[in-house]
Design an enzyme around this catalytic site. Structure first.
Site, PDB file in Angstrom:
ATOM      1  CG  PHE A  62     -13.472  -3.888  -1.639  1.00 38.26           C
ATOM      2  CD1 PHE A  62     -12.736  -2.812  -1.167  1.00 38.26           C
ATOM      3  CD2 PHE A  62     -13.087  -4.456  -2.853  1.00 38.26           C
ATOM      4  CE1 PHE A  62     -11.653  -2.310  -1.871  1.00 38.26           C
ATOM      5  CE2 PHE A  62     -12.004  -3.956  -3.562  1.00 38.26           C
ATOM      6  CZ  PHE A  62     -11.286  -2.887  -3.072  1.00 38.26           C
ATOM      7  N   PRO A  63     -16.026  -4.345   2.628  1.00 39.21           N
ATOM      8  CG  PRO A  63     -15.771  -3.580   4.828  1.00 39.21           C
ATOM      9  CD  PRO A  63     -14.990  -3.881   3.584  1.00 39.21           C
ATOM     10  CG  PHE A  71     -12.406   1.401  -5.727  1.00 39.74           C
ATOM     11  CD1 PHE A  71     -11.746   2.396  -5.026  1.00 39.74           C
ATOM     12  CD2 PHE A  71     -11.734   0.219  -5.981  1.00 39.74           C
ATOM     13  CE1 PHE A  71     -10.442   2.229  -4.599  1.00 39.74           C
ATOM     14  CE2 PHE A  71     -10.427   0.041  -5.564  1.00 39.74           C
ATOM     15  CZ  PHE A  71      -9.781   1.045  -4.872  1.00 39.74           C
ATOM     16  CB  THR A  72     -18.947   0.360  -7.017  1.00 39.28           C
ATOM     17  OG1 THR A  72     -18.056   0.591  -8.101  1.00 39.28           O
ATOM     18  CG2 THR A  72     -20.367   0.686  -7.450  1.00 39.28           C
ATOM     19  N   GLY A 119     -18.565  -2.375  -0.242  1.00 42.71           N
ATOM     20  CA  GLY A 119     -18.654  -2.351  -1.687  1.00 42.71           C
ATOM     21  C   GLY A 119     -17.413  -1.860  -2.389  1.00 42.71           C
ATOM     22  CG  LEU A 168     -22.541  -2.536  -0.212  1.00 44.86           C
ATOM     23  CD1 LEU A 168     -22.787  -3.040   1.202  1.00 44.86           C
ATOM     24  CD2 LEU A 168     -22.627  -3.677  -1.204  1.00 44.86           C
ATOM     25  CE1 TYR A 209      -3.126  -2.932   0.328  1.00 40.49           C
ATOM     26  CE2 TYR A 209      -3.453  -2.420   2.638  1.00 40.49           C
ATOM     27  CZ  TYR A 209      -3.737  -3.188   1.539  1.00 40.49           C
ATOM     28  OH  TYR A 209      -4.643  -4.215   1.647  1.00 40.49           O
TER      29      TYR A 209
END
Length: 297
Positions: A213-214, A218-219, A216, A221, A64
């Site tokens: 990604f809990p 980069f998009t 969603g 939920l 990262y």
């Protein structure tokens, strides 16, 4: 097990007790996880606020930035509190285009472990996840050589516990024949439920499942059912999504990321929502395929 005021209580990774509500440091790096943050002082403040909240599980990776989030963690928190546990990840590096090319050969893995140790200022890493697959998701194939390399480093005392990330269920099963595994870190959230069976199996084995990604990724939920429950409870859809994950199974650990102290506190409060059986039943339908019937005429 120690107590915590954070939602969800605690879970034990091997011999390490961590808060089920943790923090993912990926967003502290620059855009697309490359380069330094625009506000370095703000990034340091977020990490310190996480510890002040009682978070004892911070997820990171030397890729990262690269190296940026580990340097920030060391700057903000070293010497580390005795109950703070840092989980890192190896198996991928970064290219000049911001891609994530695999780096799972023995030499690359050994170098990555030593890079993490140096950047974090540690003599041993609490947990190291082996990242499999690629940026598109898990890919089938044996992990024996790569995990065997990490198991050797564990025997040498450089790693305390091992996990796998971006793995297929078959790779998880293979991993368990090679070395003890304390966690699996895969893509999972309300709308992406492909690992439901795996989560339940791991719970029975006392192994943590850590969804990345809990919310969603980069998009974010989006669901009318999710929004409806949030409106009814007077909160945000993201708070409901986090609370649902903690309700989903006791072995699920959360590592939502943010570069904002205010957002960090909102996430922690939101994850503590009380969801009724009706709320859970409504939310449970989001990621499951609709059942259709075929009429005969």
């Amino acid at each position: 097990m120690s107590s915590t005021a954070l939602p969800g209580g605690t879970w034990t990774l091997g011999d390490l007790t961590v808060s089920r509500f943790g923090y993912g440091a990926m967003q502290l790096a620059g855009p697309w996880v490359m380069g330094p943050p625009a506000d370095r002082d703000g990034a340091v403040a977020v990490l310190r606020a996480a510890v002040e909240l009682g978070i004892t599980h911070i997820d990171t990776a030397d890729a990262y930035g690269p190296r940026i989030t580990n340097q920030l963690i060391r700057e903000a928190l070293h010497p580390y509190p005795a109950d703070l546990h840092i989980v890192t990840k190896v198996g991928a590096t970064r290219d000049e285009q911001g891609g994530w090319p695999p780096a799972r050969d023995p030499q690359s893995l050994r170098r990555a472990v030593h890079d993490n140790l140096e950047a974090l200022g540690l003599d041993a890493l609490d947990v190291v996840n082996l990242r499999l697959g690629d940026a598109e998701g898990p890919r089938p194939g044996s992990l024996a050589e790569a995990l065997g390399t990490l198991a050797e480093l564990r025997q040498q005392g450089l790693i305390r516990h091992l996990g796998v990330s971006n793995a297929t269920p078959e790779q998880v099963e293979e991993a368990l024949t090679i070395a003890p595994i304390v966690c699996v870190q895969n893509l999972y959230n309300l709308a992406q439920r492909h690992d439901d069976d795996l989560i339940d199996r791991l719970a029975g084995q006392g192994i943590a499942y850590v969804p990345f990604f809990p919310l969603g990724g980069f998009t974010p939920l989006q669901s009318s059912a999710l929004s409806g429950v949030a409106t009814r409870l007077g909160t945000t859809p993201m708070s409901v999504a986090l609370a649902w994950l903690l309700h989903r199974s006791p072995n699920i650990l959360l590592i939502p990321g943010t570069s904002s102290t205010a957002h960090l506190r909102e996430n922690a409060a939101g994850a503590g929502l009380r969801l009724t059986d009706d709320d859970l039943a409504e939310l449970d339908k989001i990621g499951r395929p609709a059942v259709t019937t075929t009429g005969q005429g």
